[in-house]
Design a protein around this motif. Structure first.
Motif, PDB file in Angstrom:
ATOM      1  N   THR A 171     -18.015   1.736   6.778  1.00 37.93           N
ATOM      2  CA  THR A 171     -16.966   1.017   7.517  1.00 37.93           C
ATOM      3  C   THR A 171     -15.617   1.707   7.338  1.00 37.93           C
ATOM      4  N   TRP A 172     -15.065   2.191   8.418  1.00 38.11           N
ATOM      5  CA  TRP A 172     -13.727   2.794   8.352  1.00 38.11           C
ATOM      6  C   TRP A 172     -12.666   1.769   8.777  1.00 38.11           C
ATOM      7  N   TRP A 173     -11.671   1.617   7.942  1.00 35.37           N
ATOM      8  CA  TRP A 173     -10.522   0.779   8.282  1.00 35.37           C
ATOM      9  C   TRP A 173      -9.438   0.994   7.255  1.00 35.37           C
ATOM     10  N   GLN A 174      -8.362   0.215   7.315  1.00 37.53           N
ATOM     11  CA  GLN A 174      -7.184   0.432   6.464  1.00 37.53           C
ATOM     12  C   GLN A 174      -6.506  -0.900   6.155  1.00 37.53           C
ATOM     13  N   THR A 175      -5.655  -0.877   5.137  1.00 33.20           N
ATOM     14  CA  THR A 175      -4.853  -2.065   4.835  1.00 33.20           C
ATOM     15  C   THR A 175      -4.136  -2.525   6.107  1.00 33.20           C
ATOM     16  N   VAL A 228     -17.001   1.559   1.894  1.00 33.75           N
ATOM     17  CA  VAL A 228     -15.634   1.462   2.403  1.00 33.75           C
ATOM     18  C   VAL A 228     -14.666   2.236   1.525  1.00 33.75           C
ATOM     19  N   GLY A 229     -13.599   2.698   2.128  1.00 31.55           N
ATOM     20  CA  GLY A 229     -12.466   3.191   1.353  1.00 31.55           C
ATOM     21  C   GLY A 229     -12.272   4.689   1.367  1.00 31.55           C
ATOM     22  N   GLU A 230     -13.328   5.452   1.625  1.00 29.95           N
ATOM     23  CA  GLU A 230     -13.224   6.909   1.599  1.00 29.95           C
ATOM     24  C   GLU A 230     -14.460   7.463   2.278  1.00 29.95           C
ATOM     25  N   PRO A 231     -14.394   8.726   2.650  1.00 25.62           N
ATOM     26  CA  PRO A 231     -15.576   9.324   3.267  1.00 25.62           C
ATOM     27  C   PRO A 231     -16.733   9.328   2.270  1.00 25.62           C
ATOM     28  N   ARG A 283      -5.586   4.232  -2.855  1.00 26.58           N
ATOM     29  CA  ARG A 283      -4.697   5.002  -2.002  1.00 26.58           C
ATOM     30  C   ARG A 283      -3.393   5.263  -2.726  1.00 26.58           C
ATOM     31  N   THR A 311       0.845  -1.186   0.000  1.00 31.85           N
ATOM     32  CA  THR A 311       0.000   0.000   0.000  1.00 31.85           C
ATOM     33  C   THR A 311       0.883   1.240   0.000  1.00 31.85           C
ATOM     34  N   ILE A 319      -7.116  -4.512   0.086  1.00 31.29           N
ATOM     35  CA  ILE A 319      -7.379  -5.203   1.359  1.00 31.29           C
ATOM     36  C   ILE A 319      -8.855  -5.582   1.503  1.00 31.29           C
ATOM     37  N   ASP A 372      -5.276   9.443   9.601  1.00 28.69           N
ATOM     38  CA  ASP A 372      -6.559  10.073   9.292  1.00 28.69           C
ATOM     39  C   ASP A 372      -6.925  11.129  10.323  1.00 28.69           C
ATOM     40  N   ARG A 415      -7.387  11.960   5.032  1.00 25.98           N
ATOM     41  CA  ARG A 415      -5.980  11.825   5.410  1.00 25.98           C
ATOM     42  C   ARG A 415      -5.400  13.161   5.869  1.00 25.98           C
ATOM     43  N   ILE A 452     -14.956  10.319   9.931  1.00 18.88           N
ATOM     44  CA  ILE A 452     -13.592  10.353   9.401  1.00 18.88           C
ATOM     45  C   ILE A 452     -13.485  11.540   8.451  1.00 18.88           C
TER      46      ILE A 452
HETATM   47  C1  WTA Z   1      -9.848   5.908   3.996  1.00 20.33           C
HETATM   48  C2  WTA Z   1      -9.339   0.548   2.713  1.00 20.33           C
HETATM   49  C3  WTA Z   1     -13.682   7.548   5.421  1.00 20.33           C
HETATM   50  C4  WTA Z   1      -9.026   6.426   5.156  1.00 20.33           C
HETATM   51  C5  WTA Z   1     -10.150  -0.392   3.618  1.00 20.33           C
HETATM   52  C6  WTA Z   1      -8.049   5.301   5.403  1.00 20.33           C
HETATM   53  C7  WTA Z   1     -12.204   5.900   4.846  1.00 20.33           C
HETATM   54  C8  WTA Z   1      -7.781   4.799   4.011  1.00 20.33           C
HETATM   55  C9  WTA Z   1     -13.166   4.912   5.120  1.00 20.33           C
HETATM   56  C10 WTA Z   1      -7.335   3.373   3.975  1.00 20.33           C
HETATM   57  C11 WTA Z   1     -14.462   5.352   5.548  1.00 20.33           C
HETATM   58  C12 WTA Z   1     -11.330   3.946   4.498  1.00 20.33           C
HETATM   59  N1  WTA Z   1     -14.660   6.674   5.689  1.00 20.33           N
HETATM   60  N2  WTA Z   1     -12.462   7.203   4.997  1.00 20.33           N
HETATM   61  N3  WTA Z   1     -15.449   4.512   5.791  1.00 20.33           N
HETATM   62  N4  WTA Z   1     -12.592   3.719   4.890  1.00 20.33           N
HETATM   63  N5  WTA Z   1     -11.084   5.258   4.450  1.00 20.33           N
HETATM   64  O1  WTA Z   1      -5.647   1.055   3.084  1.00 20.33           O
HETATM   65  O2  WTA Z   1      -8.367   7.603   4.762  1.00 20.33           O
HETATM   66  O3  WTA Z   1      -6.979   1.201   0.935  1.00 20.33           O
HETATM   67  O4  WTA Z   1      -6.876   5.710   6.051  1.00 20.33           O
HETATM   68  O5  WTA Z   1      -8.015   0.536   3.109  1.00 20.33           O
HETATM   69  O6  WTA Z   1      -9.024   4.970   3.323  1.00 20.33           O
HETATM   70  O7  WTA Z   1      -7.272   2.883   2.673  1.00 20.33           O
HETATM   71  P1  WTA Z   1      -6.910   1.380   2.386  1.00 20.33           P
END
Ligand code: WTA
Length: 636
Positions: free
Chosen positions: A396-400, A370-373, A511, A248, A294, A485, A500, A497
């Motif tokens: 759902t907020w999370w990250q790799t 998932v993935g962004e706001p 990303r 990533t 991820i 974040d 970044r 959230i």
């Molecule tokens: C953003 C994806 C807002 C955030 C699973 C994070 C989000 C990055 C959300 C991780 C959400 C992911 N609301 N922002 N629900 N989910 N993000 O590693 O900035 O590809 O740090 O993982 O995506 O991106 P990654």
């Protein structure tokens, strides 16, 4: 069965338990899995050293938890419903029994080709069921898979192959994406030629096009699968043995290979999948993410399959043959839970309701993002027109790095608010800090998001560079994991959230590090230097704005340079990283010490023409006005 919370009271009760006694909580969840040998120690950790070990001493194989643990009653149940790119091509379904058979067979192939426990195997494939077979076969024999999104360029792929020290690459002849055919094998050839480590490639026939097969290196998947290799046993893995590496982007340097290990990742993804989506036996679940990211790993493959879920896997894109494709798939397969990215929702929303109105969508129970706001307009559109006002949305907020979902509603349980990821899941202890690292307590606060305590799904290191792991995640705020974040906790204690706070941009849920794009641009012989920032983009969430310093032009003039800059980025990273806007400038706003003032560029990229704050430390303050004027003339 993995425990499932089904009421708000239950959530509050379990959450309290999970933070007052995290090890007891996770040991109880872990008890619902199959371990060949139980752990001696549930958790050992020290964030300052980036050191986390869960379920130490335990032995297991994650595929035994997908197959053997459930096979007695699931052998004839559907595991994968595969929807091809072309709606006129037949769908394929595979039961857990059939998938198990394929995984075992391919595991024998891998081992027959000399792959052993701990070896790294890279996978660069389109979204076909064999991609899942390949991953699970690696896990079966203890090889560490590293899936690379098949939209990355040959150069990005070869960088990853080299960094991971991959011995083998599993790929395909080509792939379909909408009306395009992607020459996958040709890309992998270029990548393999640029690295020495990969000695074997296994090639799946997907498009049937002519490809060059290199004698002694390249083998056809279908031929190997017909050969008789000796059967293999599932490898006995330590809970902390690596399961996979996934690359990533970060704010600096080359992409990072995050390492996820076996036991904790399994416990966490299986548990969060079941609880967030409230998955019930027999439900049909559709995750539109590519397995190269991820989300595909955790919520298309491992999380759902650890729960014996029926998973819809889609090869194509949401807008081909038309913008109703997702909705058609949902009706065709009677999907109950649908998980996608806000960027897809926004792009479909922009194409109008005509693609939705003739669909039924009555089977849907839960929607996820998932993935962004997600902006409020997209949230409401999704809620009203896709969910027909009856499906909860799990943002759902999370990250790799986190391996699984961290902050999210649980479907139908947590009251939602548009744009809010709402509440932490069990075991997740969010901490908000200000720039100085002071913890902001109470509600109605905004700052940087950290996590104060380990959870089983977190990445354990960066492949080959543990110091970088510590520096990136555990140094900014010692004692905490720093997410990168920004976040707000509102008056009700709900989390939103904000995006970044580092130099990572999120383009259509992809990303990207701005430094990575700058490096690609700077390769251009006529470019002196460049600075890349994100800007708000109505569909992509963020677009890429490149300020390019160029003082000499060749015959193509400015346009020629812009085109070749786009090409350079496409070749070095992949087409999805191409800048949306390129502004050729004479210089960048720099401080006297030579640091680029990015906050000014960010404002210009947003369209601002004044109010740039204190510019007195700039070496040449006039450059700002010059750039503003040029930006005003930019047409694309
Ligand atoms: C953003 C994806 C807002 C955030 C699973 C994070 C989000 C990055 C959300 C991780 C959400 C992911 N609301 N922002 N629900 N989910 N993000 O590693 O900035 O590809 O740090 O993982 O995506 O991106 P990654």
């Amino acid at each position: 069965m993995v425990p499932k919370v089904s009421t708000l009271g239950g959530y509050i009760f379990e959450y309290q338990k999970s933070v007052s006694n995290p090890t007891g909580f996770w040991a109880n969840v872990a008890d619902s899995y199959y371990w060949r040998k139980k752990w001696q120690n549930i958790l050992d950790w020290d964030f300052r050293r980036g050191y986390m070990r869960w379920f130490e001493g335990a032995k297991l194989n994650i595929t035994e938890n997908i197959f053997e643990r459930q096979l007695f009653y699931r052998a004839n149940q559907t595991a994968i419903i595969w929807e091809p790119n072309d709606p006129n091509e037949a769908c394929r379904t595979m039961t857990y029994g059939e998938l198990f058979e394929q995984v075992n067979r391919f595991a024998s192939v891998l081992s027959g080709m000399g792959i052993k426990k701990g070896d790294r195997v890279a996978i660069y494939m389109p979204m076909v069921p064999e991609l899942v077979v390949a991953m699970l076969a690696c896990a079966r024999i203890g090889a560490v898979h590293s899936v690379v999104f098949a939209g990355f360029s040959a150069q990005s792929l070869s960088e990853r192959l080299i960094d991971a020290g991959a011995r083998m690459l599993i790929t395909s002849d080509g792939g379909y994406r909408g009306n395009k055919t992607i020459p996958i094998k040709a890309i992998t050839d270029e990548a393999m030629n640029a690295c020495r480590c990969v000695t074997t490639a296994i090639v799946l026939k997907r498009t049937g096009e002519d490809v060059a097969m290199q004698e002694g290196r390249d083998y056809w998947w279908h031929e190997l699968m017909q050969k008789e290799f000796p059967p293999v046993q599932a490898a006995e893995m330590d809970a902390e043995d690596p399961l996979f590496i996934l690359y990533t982007s970060g704010s600096t340097g080359k992409p990072k290979g995050l390492v996820h290990t076996t036991g904790g990742y399994m416990v966490y993804t299986g548990y969060t999948f079941r609880n967030v989506f409230q998955y019930g036996d027999g439900d049909i679940y559709f995750c539109s993410a590519d397995i190269g990211w991820i989300t595909g790993h955790s919520y298309l493959v491992y999380g759902p399959m650890l729960n014996g879920a029926k998973v819809v896997m889609f090869e194509g894109i949401p807008t081909w043959p038309d913008a109703g494709r997702y909705w058609e798939i949902i009706d065709k397969h009677q999907v109950n839970q649908f998980y996608t990215a806000p960027t897809a929702i926004r792009s479909l929303m922009a194409l109008g309701l005509e693609w939705v109105e003739n669909k039924h969508l009555g089977s849907l129970k839960v929607l996820g993002t998932v993935g962004e706001p997600i902006n409020e307009a997209a949230w409401h559109w999704y809620h009203d027109h896709i969910g027909k006002n009856k499906c909860p949305i799990v943002d759902t907020w999370w990250q790799t790095e986190t391996g699984g979902i961290m902050i999210s509603p649980m479907a139908g349980i947590t009251p939602t608010k548009p744009g809010y990821a709402t509440m932490p899941l069990m075991g997740v202890q969010p901490v908000i800090v200000d720039q100085e690292g002071r913890q902001l307590l109470g509600n109605s606060v905004e700052g940087n998001l950290c996590i104060g305590y380990p959870w089983p799904g977190m990445a354990r290191t960066i492949w080959g560079d543990h110091d970088r792991f510590i520096k990136t995640y555990f140094s900014a705020y010692p004692g905490y994991y720093f997410t990168g974040d920004g976040v707000k906790r509102d008056e009700d204690g709900y989390y939103r959230i904000l995006g970044r706070v580092d130099d990572v941009i999120n383009v259509s849920g992809h990303r990207l590090g701005t430094a990575e794009i700058e490096n690609a641009i700077n390769e251009h012989p006529l470019v002196d230097e460049s600075a890349v920032v994100g800007f708000p983009h109505p569909i992509k969430g963020q677009g890429i704005f490149a300020f390019v310093v160029c003082t000499h032009f060749s015959t193509g003039g400015e346009e020629g340079i812009k085109n070749s800059v786009r090409m350079a980025v496409s070749n070095m990273i992949g087409p999805f990283a191409k800048p949306d806007k390129i502004l050729i400038v004479k210089g960048l706003p720099k401080t006297r010490s030579g640091k680029i003032m990015r906050r000014i560029l960010l404002k210009i990229a947003e369209g601002k023409t004044s109010d740039f704050g204190d510019t007195t430390t700039l070496l040449d303050p006039d450059i700002v006005n010059e750039i503003v004027q040029l930006a005003g003339q930019l047409t694309d």
